[in-house]
Structure formats: structure tokens, C-alpha cells
Scaffold this motif. Structure first.
Motif, PDB file in Angstrom:
ATOM      1  N   ALA A  60      33.080  80.658  53.750  1.00 26.99           N
ATOM      2  CA  ALA A  60      32.541  79.392  54.249  1.00 26.99           C
ATOM      3  C   ALA A  60      33.121  78.188  53.522  1.00 26.99           C
ATOM      4  O   ALA A  60      33.239  77.097  54.090  1.00 26.99           O
ATOM      5  CB  ALA A  60      31.014  79.389  54.111  1.00 26.99           C
ATOM      6  N   SER A  61      33.489  78.357  52.257  1.00 27.04           N
ATOM      7  CA  SER A  61      33.978  77.215  51.471  1.00 27.04           C
ATOM      8  C   SER A  61      35.499  77.118  51.476  1.00 27.04           C
ATOM      9  O   SER A  61      36.074  76.276  50.769  1.00 27.04           O
ATOM     10  CB  SER A  61      33.494  77.332  50.026  1.00 27.04           C
ATOM     11  OG  SER A  61      33.988  78.521  49.424  1.00 27.04           O
ATOM     12  N   ALA A  62      36.165  77.973  52.256  1.00 32.55           N
ATOM     13  CA  ALA A  62      37.629  78.001  52.237  1.00 32.55           C
ATOM     14  C   ALA A  62      38.227  76.666  52.678  1.00 32.55           C
ATOM     15  O   ALA A  62      39.191  76.165  52.079  1.00 32.55           O
ATOM     16  CB  ALA A  62      38.145  79.123  53.134  1.00 32.55           C
ATOM     17  N   ALA A  63      37.657  76.062  53.733  1.00 31.11           N
ATOM     18  CA  ALA A  63      38.222  74.815  54.254  1.00 31.11           C
ATOM     19  C   ALA A  63      38.121  73.694  53.232  1.00 31.11           C
ATOM     20  O   ALA A  63      39.074  72.939  53.009  1.00 31.11           O
ATOM     21  CB  ALA A  63      37.525  74.421  55.556  1.00 31.11           C
ATOM     22  N   ALA A  64      36.963  73.576  52.570  1.00 36.34           N
ATOM     23  CA  ALA A  64      36.772  72.516  51.573  1.00 36.34           C
ATOM     24  C   ALA A  64      37.684  72.733  50.371  1.00 36.34           C
ATOM     25  O   ALA A  64      38.280  71.774  49.847  1.00 36.34           O
ATOM     26  CB  ALA A  64      35.309  72.464  51.144  1.00 36.34           C
ATOM     27  N   ARG A  65      37.792  73.984  49.905  1.00 33.43           N
ATOM     28  CA  ARG A  65      38.634  74.289  48.751  1.00 33.43           C
ATOM     29  C   ARG A  65      40.104  73.984  49.081  1.00 33.43           C
ATOM     30  O   ARG A  65      40.835  73.407  48.269  1.00 33.43           O
ATOM     31  CB  ARG A  65      38.470  75.764  48.373  1.00 33.43           C
ATOM     32  CG  ARG A  65      39.252  76.150  47.113  1.00 33.43           C
ATOM     33  CD  ARG A  65      39.113  77.625  46.789  1.00 33.43           C
ATOM     34  NE  ARG A  65      37.723  77.984  46.512  1.00 33.43           N
ATOM     35  CZ  ARG A  65      36.968  78.746  47.311  1.00 33.43           C
ATOM     36  NH1 ARG A  65      37.493  79.241  48.428  1.00 33.43           N
ATOM     37  NH2 ARG A  65      35.737  79.025  47.006  1.00 33.43           N
ATOM     38  N   THR A  66      40.515  74.356  50.297  1.00 34.98           N
ATOM     39  CA  THR A  66      41.895  74.107  50.721  1.00 34.98           C
ATOM     40  C   THR A  66      42.177  72.611  50.805  1.00 34.98           C
ATOM     41  O   THR A  66      43.235  72.131  50.389  1.00 34.98           O
ATOM     42  CB  THR A  66      42.154  74.766  52.083  1.00 34.98           C
ATOM     43  OG1 THR A  66      41.863  76.168  51.989  1.00 34.98           O
ATOM     44  CG2 THR A  66      43.594  74.570  52.520  1.00 34.98           C
ATOM     45  N   ASP A  67      41.216  71.856  51.353  1.00 32.21           N
ATOM     46  CA  ASP A  67      41.416  70.409  51.491  1.00 32.21           C
ATOM     47  C   ASP A  67      41.569  69.742  50.120  1.00 32.21           C
ATOM     48  O   ASP A  67      42.397  68.841  49.960  1.00 32.21           O
ATOM     49  CB  ASP A  67      40.244  69.795  52.257  1.00 32.21           C
ATOM     50  CG  ASP A  67      40.502  68.354  52.630  1.00 32.21           C
ATOM     51  OD1 ASP A  67      41.267  68.108  53.580  1.00 32.21           O
ATOM     52  OD2 ASP A  67      39.956  67.456  51.944  1.00 32.21           O
ATOM     53  N   ARG A  68      40.779  70.187  49.118  1.00 29.56           N
ATOM     54  CA  ARG A  68      40.891  69.607  47.775  1.00 29.56           C
ATOM     55  C   ARG A  68      42.269  69.878  47.181  1.00 29.56           C
ATOM     56  O   ARG A  68      42.876  69.016  46.551  1.00 29.56           O
ATOM     57  CB  ARG A  68      39.804  70.182  46.861  1.00 29.56           C
ATOM     58  CG  ARG A  68      38.432  69.602  47.071  1.00 29.56           C
ATOM     59  CD  ARG A  68      37.516  69.900  45.888  1.00 29.56           C
ATOM     60  NE  ARG A  68      37.416  71.327  45.596  1.00 29.56           N
ATOM     61  CZ  ARG A  68      36.516  72.138  46.154  1.00 29.56           C
ATOM     62  NH1 ARG A  68      35.652  71.641  47.048  1.00 29.56           N
ATOM     63  NH2 ARG A  68      36.475  73.407  45.836  1.00 29.56           N
ATOM     64  N   PHE A  69      42.765  71.093  47.389  1.00 23.34           N
ATOM     65  CA  PHE A  69      44.060  71.468  46.843  1.00 23.34           C
ATOM     66  C   PHE A  69      45.173  70.602  47.448  1.00 23.34           C
ATOM     67  O   PHE A  69      46.002  70.017  46.728  1.00 23.34           O
ATOM     68  CB  PHE A  69      44.334  72.955  47.123  1.00 23.34           C
ATOM     69  CG  PHE A  69      45.658  73.440  46.616  1.00 23.34           C
ATOM     70  CD1 PHE A  69      45.805  73.870  45.304  1.00 23.34           C
ATOM     71  CD2 PHE A  69      46.779  73.472  47.452  1.00 23.34           C
ATOM     72  CE1 PHE A  69      47.035  74.326  44.829  1.00 23.34           C
ATOM     73  CE2 PHE A  69      48.010  73.924  46.987  1.00 23.34           C
ATOM     74  CZ  PHE A  69      48.134  74.353  45.674  1.00 23.34           C
ATOM     75  N   VAL A  70      45.186  70.480  48.765  1.00 27.15           N
ATOM     76  CA  VAL A  70      46.248  69.727  49.432  1.00 27.15           C
ATOM     77  C   VAL A  70      46.109  68.233  49.147  1.00 27.15           C
ATOM     78  O   VAL A  70      47.122  67.528  48.979  1.00 27.15           O
ATOM     79  CB  VAL A  70      46.248  69.996  50.945  1.00 27.15           C
ATOM     80  CG1 VAL A  70      47.327  69.165  51.649  1.00 27.15           C
ATOM     81  CG2 VAL A  70      46.471  71.480  51.219  1.00 27.15           C
ATOM     82  N   ALA A  71      44.875  67.741  49.054  1.00 25.77           N
ATOM     83  CA  ALA A  71      44.675  66.328  48.729  1.00 25.77           C
ATOM     84  C   ALA A  71      45.254  65.999  47.358  1.00 25.77           C
ATOM     85  O   ALA A  71      45.820  64.922  47.152  1.00 25.77           O
ATOM     86  CB  ALA A  71      43.186  65.980  48.785  1.00 25.77           C
ATOM     87  N   ALA A  72      45.112  66.913  46.417  1.00 24.34           N
ATOM     88  CA  ALA A  72      45.677  66.698  45.086  1.00 24.34           C
ATOM     89  C   ALA A  72      47.197  66.610  45.149  1.00 24.34           C
ATOM     90  O   ALA A  72      47.818  65.796  44.457  1.00 24.34           O
ATOM     91  CB  ALA A  72      45.248  67.825  44.151  1.00 24.34           C
ATOM     92  N   LEU A  73      47.816  67.427  46.002  1.00 27.60           N
ATOM     93  CA  LEU A  73      49.257  67.369  46.172  1.00 27.60           C
ATOM     94  C   LEU A  73      49.688  66.027  46.765  1.00 27.60           C
ATOM     95  O   LEU A  73      50.654  65.404  46.306  1.00 27.60           O
ATOM     96  CB  LEU A  73      49.736  68.509  47.088  1.00 27.60           C
ATOM     97  CG  LEU A  73      50.120  69.847  46.425  1.00 27.60           C
ATOM     98  CD1 LEU A  73      48.976  70.417  45.581  1.00 27.60           C
ATOM     99  CD2 LEU A  73      50.541  70.856  47.495  1.00 27.60           C
TER     100      LEU A  73
END
Length: 492
Positions: A60-73
Motif C-alpha cells: 500500500a505504501s509503495a507509491a508514496a515511497r517511490t514518489d519520495r525517492f524520485v522527488a529527491a532525484l
């Protein structure tokens, strides 16, 4: 070195999952491998990020975790994410969506390709680029030439061409300007500059002419503020690309000018509304107003001046143009407000065109009143022509709404007509004391005392001379209309 170079390597087997051409051509500064969920503080701008996606877990938290990672990039200025397929057997869809949302190119690295091979490929390519760059004869890379050729064939615009031509040079501020300071295109790192400053800025740095059949007003310049920022040969090749672009645009531009000329001819002939509506649409303008007609002593100068009006729609022909001053369909209130006052902006631009033409060139502009529909175009044309006649060396741009004094109104009357009226009305007075007395008398609001003081005469002498003026001209200076006749004759 940029992402496109890696994608063209058959040995690595990389697959582009998302990425726009403009992003893939940006300069790469290095490579960082990470599997941290929040890697931002360890990244530098311009880097490629290699990740095995160990940090990613479905749920369930995959989308939020992924968005944080890419936003940092994205915040760190990463050029692209190279995601390994070995850990999860592929690249998760959530990662593709996040990269698209944050505009970070995403490349899949197959299980057979090691991250070391990718890293070595990047640094070997960078070393090769650097070894070729020190010479001032450094030329456009072959892959850039090929891409620019494809873009030209595909009808790309100046902004895309300039961006791709300069992408391999890093954050190079570069402008494509006209001689009057209009910005045709600029690279992302080049700040916007007003036309007045651009026209003078082009005298410094490096400015290369773009070969094309053009008037002195819209001659193009490729301008780089820092003379040492790019090899001269590269700039000459880029200028050559834009010469090809302009050659390709010559026929459509000629067709557009021809349609504008046909529209103006129909307006002058008083054509029926149906014919005007069809001509407006053929010239690329909406069938409903408001419009404004402009006339100029030089049609090329007028076309370039209209090009300075950001977002404006117009059709120009020999010596004139029709300007659409309404908002686009569905435009916001802010956009609608921005369409007002477009004619006034031309007064600011006109001195830049005069500077291109030279001080001895007769460069004047007349602006008609706004009309709500096509039926009023002929009246606006007549007003623009009258306003053009009223222009002179002191007022090179005049709108018909500016004619708010009798003197300005008379200035629009043809000189030969003014001469006849003046001679017919005042000819009997000659150029001596009677004419001088009349001028001073009218200038002093027909005051006998002030006129006598101004001329150093006795009041009775003024009375005698004015009586002689009335007798010779047949006018009674106690009547307002007769005073206006004589005043207008003096102005003529």
C-alpha cells in the motif's frame, strides 16, 4: 556525454522507459549508485543515478515511497535514473509513473549488465569528449548533427532546435535574436531580456548572423554573452542549422504575407462581410473581432514590430496589417486583459526598428481605431492612413485616438490640401504686419490690450489692423467659426 549516448550503446542493452528528447540530451556530470530510500543528500547536480531497487517493496505504501525517492532525484538535479531489473524481475509501474510526474528520465538496466559496466561506459565517454574539446575547432558531435537534421525535417521550432543544439555544451546561455532585439528562442539557462536590452547586449559577447533572405529589421543573430563559452566552429554550425530552418520557412511565410495582402486589398475595396470573413480566416485570424488596422511606410518593419507583441495574432501585407485584439477562445481573464493596449506597445518598439534602418530612413506608423467586427475594418484602415499622414519626425507613431487637438487633426490633412486652404484664406494678408498681428491676436484670446502689449503698439493701432484683416479675409473676428477658420489657416 548525455543519456542518449548510453542508449545508443548496443553492449549495455539499456531500455528507455520514459524520457523526453530535451531531457535525454542534457550534459551528464557523473554517476552515483545508491539503494537508499532518501538519497538526495548524496547526489550532485547532473549525475546519473544507478539503483538496484533494493529499497522498493510492493504494498500500500509503495507509491508514496517511490514518489519520495524520485522527488529527491529531481530536487538534486539528477539527469536520469538507471533502474536495475534483477531484484524485481523488471521495473515497477509505480516507478515509471513517478519519473514521468517529476520529469526524471527512466532507463531499465537488464540483469545481464553490471552497474560497473554502465559506470565505465559513462566515464570512458566523458574522457573521450574532454580529449576532443580543448581545441577551438571542436565541432558538433555527429549524433547531435543527426538529431538536428531529424528535427528540421519534422518541423521543429526554433526553441527546440536551439535547446538540442546547445545541450551537449552544458548550461550555456544562448539566444536567437532579431536585429531589433526580439527573442526568437533562448536556452533554458538564458534569462529573459527585454528587447531594448537585447538590442544593445548583442553588441557584446559573440553574435553570428544567420544567413537568410531577410530585411534589416528581422535579421537573425545567434548570440552567446560569454565569448569563451563555446567553440566558434560549433556556433557557426548552429547558425547554419537556423539558416536551413529559415529557408524552410520562406515559402509558408510568403504565403502568409500574400494572404495578408489579399485581406488588406478587400478591406480597402469595401468588400462584403462574407468575403472579409473568409479572407480573415485565410490569413489566420478569427472571423469575429475586435480588430485594428495599421499602416506603415515599410511593411517589413511593421511585420517585425508586430512580432514583438507576445501572443498577438495579426496578418500583414505590403504597408499594412490587421491586428486581432480579442482573447483566444476559452482564455482566462488575465489573458484577455493582456490583449488590451497592444497598439500602444508598438510605440515602444518602433525606435528599435528605426535604429536598424538608420536615421535617414522614413519609418512611420499610423494606427486606426479598434473595431468590433469586420464591417468596421475599412473605417479603421482610413483612420490608420490619416494617422500615418499626421506622423512626422517628432512623432513617428501616431494613433487616430491621439488626434485630440485641432493642430493634430490638421497635421493629417495632405500638405497640398493644407497649402491651398491656407493660401485661399490668408493670401490677401501677405506675410507682413497684418498676418503677424492676427497670429498674436488669436494667441492672446483676442484680447486687444494683451495684443498691443505683445506687439508694443497702441490699442487703436491693433483695432485698425484687425479691421483690415477682417476686410481682406471676409471674416468677422467676433464670431467663433470665423476665428477658427483663420486659426486653422495659420496652422496650415
Amino acid at each position: 556525454m548525455h543519456v542518449l549516448d548510453l542508449l545508443q550503446s548496443d553492449n549495455l542493452g539499456l531500455t528507455l522507459l520514459w524520457g523526453e528528447q530535451s531531457l535525454l540530451g542534457q550534459e551528464v556530470s557523473g554517476v552515483t549508485a545508491t539503494d537508499l530510500e532518501e538519497p538526495g543528500r548524496f547526489l550532485g547536480p547532473g549525475e546519473l543515478v544507478l539503483s538496484g531497487l533494493v529499497w522498493w517493496r510492493p504494498g500500500a505504501s509503495a507509491a508514496a515511497r517511490t514518489d519520495r525517492f524520485v522527488a529527491a532525484l529531481a530536487d538534486a538535479g539528477a539527469r536520469a535514473l538507471l533502474a536495475g531489473e534483477e531484484t524485481h524481475g523488471g521495473v515497477p509501474e509505480e516507478l515509471v509513473a513517478a519519473c514521468r510526474a517529476h520529469r526524471v528520465p527512466l532507463v531499465a538496466v537488464p540483469a545481464r549488465t553490471s552497474f560497473r559496466a554502465v559506470t565505465e561506459a559513462v566515464y570512458l565517454r566523458q574522457w573521450g569528449d574532454l580529449s576532443r574539446r580543448p581545441t577551438r575547432h571542436f565541432a558538433l558531435p555527429e549524433n547531435v548533427r543527426s538529431e538536428l537534421s531529424r528535427l528540421l525535417e519534422g518541423g521543429a521550432g526554433p526553441a527546440e532546435l536551439l535547446d538540442r543544439a546547445c545541450a551537449h555544451l552544458g548550461r550555456l546561455p544562448c539566444y536567437l535574436l532579431t536585429a531589433s532585439g526580439r527573442t526568437v528562442a533562448r536556452t533554458p539557462s538564458a534569462p529573459a531580456i527585454p528587447a531594448q536590452r537585447a538590442a544593445s547586449a548583442a553588441k557584446g559577447g559573440v553574435s553570428l548572423g544567420v544567413e537568410a533572405e531577410s530585411s534589416p529589421y528581422d535579421a537573425w543573430l545567434l548570440h552567446v554573452p560569454d565569448p569563451d563559452a563555446a567553440p566558434p566552429r560549433v556556433l557557426h554550425e548552429i547558425a547554419g542549422v537556423f539558416a536551413q530552418y529559415r529557408d524552410g520557412r520562406a515559402r509558408p511565410e510568403a504565403a502568409r504575407r500574400a494572404a495578408g495582402g489579399e485581406l488588406l486589398a478587400l478591406v480597402a475595396a469595401g468588400a462584403e462581410p462574407d468575403l472579409l470573413g473568409a479572407a480573415l480566416q485565410a490569413a489566420g485570424l478569427p472571423a469575429g473581432g475586435p480588430y485594428r488596422v495599421l499602416t506603415a511606410t515599410d511593411g517589413d518593419a511593421l511585420a517585425e514590430a508586430l512580432g514583438h507583441l507576445e501572443g498577438a495574432r495579426w496578418a500583414a501585407g505590403p504597408g499594412g496589417a490587421v491586428l486581432y485584439e480579442g482573447p483566444e477562445e476559452g482564455a482566462s481573464p488575465e489573458a484577455e486583459a493582456a490583449t488590451t493596449g497592444l497598439a500602444d506597445q508598438l510605440r515602444t518598439v518602433w525606435p528599435l526598428l528605426q535604429a536598424c534602418a538608420g536615421p535617414d530612413t522614413d519609418l512611420r506608423l499610423g494606427v486606426g481605431a479598434q473595431t468590433a467586427s469586420a464591417e468596421g475594418l475599412r473605417a479603421s484602415l482610413g483612420q490608420a492612413r490619416f494617422a500615418l499622414t499626421a506622423t512626422d519626425g517628432a512623432v513617428a507613431v501616431r494613433g487616430v485616438e491621439q488626434l485630440d487637438t485641432l493642430a493634430e487633426l490638421l497635421s493629417g490633412v495632405p500638405p497640398e490640401v493644407r497649402g491651398v486652404f491656407g493660401a485661399r484664406t490668408l493670401g490677401a494678408l501677405g506675410d507682413g504686419m497684418l498676418r503677424e498681428t492676427l497670429e498674436v491676436f488669436l494667441a492672446n484670446n483676442c484680447s486687444w490690450t494683451r495684443t498691443a502689449e505683445a506687439l508694443h503698439l497702441h490699442v487703436n493701432t491693433v483695432h485698425y489692423r484687425i479691421e483690415r484683416v477682417e476686410a481682406l479675409t471676409g471674416r468677422d473676428l467676433s464670431r467663433l467659426d470665423h476665428k477658427l477658420d483663420l486659426y486653422a489657416a495659420l496652422r496650415c
